[in-house]
Design a protein around this motif. Structure first.
Motif, PDB file in Angstrom:
ATOM      1  N   ASP A  90       9.191  -5.309   4.135  1.00 24.90           N
ATOM      2  CA  ASP A  90       8.662  -4.150   3.406  1.00 24.90           C
ATOM      3  C   ASP A  90       9.594  -3.724   2.280  1.00 24.90           C
TER       4      ASP A  90
ATOM      5  N   ASP B  36       5.102  -4.982   7.647  1.00 24.81           N
ATOM      6  CA  ASP B  36       3.903  -5.678   7.179  1.00 24.81           C
ATOM      7  C   ASP B  36       4.195  -6.777   6.169  1.00 24.81           C
ATOM      8  N   ALA B  37       5.123  -6.543   5.245  1.00 28.98           N
ATOM      9  CA  ALA B  37       5.365  -7.487   4.153  1.00 28.98           C
ATOM     10  C   ALA B  37       6.681  -8.221   4.358  1.00 28.98           C
TER      11      ALA B  37
ATOM     12  N   ARG C 109       1.968 -11.267   4.296  1.00 29.45           N
ATOM     13  CA  ARG C 109       1.785  -9.995   4.987  1.00 29.45           C
ATOM     14  C   ARG C 109       1.160 -10.259   6.357  1.00 29.45           C
TER      15      ARG C 109
END
Length: 223
Positions: free
Chosen positions: A142, A193-194, A211
């Motif tokens: 993230d 998530d990323a 992701r």
């Protein structure tokens, strides 16, 4: 070393093995095994240990579906052997941490897709060994720094490959071999998530960005 695009159709059909406990410092590896044992993770039968992945484990997509919110990526150098030719690639050993302690390392690795970058560096064993210690690996979660280190901390991929071939009797067969990872910044797993990973060697830089998204569970409602 030459930058090439992998033949994705061929690679998708290739056997995938994740190598674990590949640190070059044997004392640190033993310490890590003891740490994991204290949180309920069974020790490996061998060092290094090899975990065969199920068919279809590889993904080249930017969206990766996982089963829970406690999964995390690991930046890894990957050796791709196709038709006897070697390629240094970049992958992520994405792993379900909730299942790692509950069901073991093999299950936790096998239940997550394994992202792999589309581009790799064609090389031979001598070329890879010559640059190995200078390979830099890093990762963001993230947008925040998550991993950073050099391949000198890991056993050379050519040695890991030789150990696997010797153990399985598979010398020369097509293979995708994940070679281990570098330390986490701060030492703790984080979830997000990323994921943005990179591998830098000489004038080359490989990148891998994706992701994760949690699969909807049966019976879940959607607004």
């Amino acid at each position: 070393m030459k930058l090439v695009e992998l033949d994705l159709d061929t690679v998708r059909r290739t056997r995938v093995v994740v190598a674990g406990y590949t640190g070059r410092d044997e004392a640190q590896v033993r310490h890590h095994i003891e740490e994991l044992a204290r949180i309920g993770v069974a020790p490996p039968a061998n060092v290094p240990e090899f975990y065969p992945m199920p068919d279809g484990a590889l993904t080249f997509g930017t969206d990766v579906d996982v089963d829970g919110d406690r999964t995390s990526g690991e930046v890894e150098p990957v050796l791709v052997r196709l038709g006897g030719k070697l390629h240094l690639a970049l992958g992520s050993d994405h792993t379900d941490r909730a299942r790692e302690a509950a069901e073991g390392v093999a299950v936790s690795k096998a239940c997550c897709p394994k992202p792999l970058a589309r581009y790799a560096l064609a090389c031979d064993a001598a070329e890879l060994d010559a640059v190995w210690d200078g390979i830099e690996l890093s990762g963001l979660i993230d947008g925040d720094p998550y991993q950073e280190g050099v391949a000198a901390a890991l056993r050379p991929l050519t040695q890991i490959l030789a150990a696997l071939d010797d153990r399985d009797g598979t010398a020369g067969e097509d293979l995708v071999l994940y070679g281990g990872t570098v330390p986490l910044i701060g030492g703790d797993f984080r979830y997000g998530d990323a994921w943005n990973f990179s591998l830098t060697v000489a004038e080359h830089r490989l990148t891998l960005d994706y992701r994760t998204r949690v699969r909807a569970t049966e019976g879940a409602t959607h607004g």
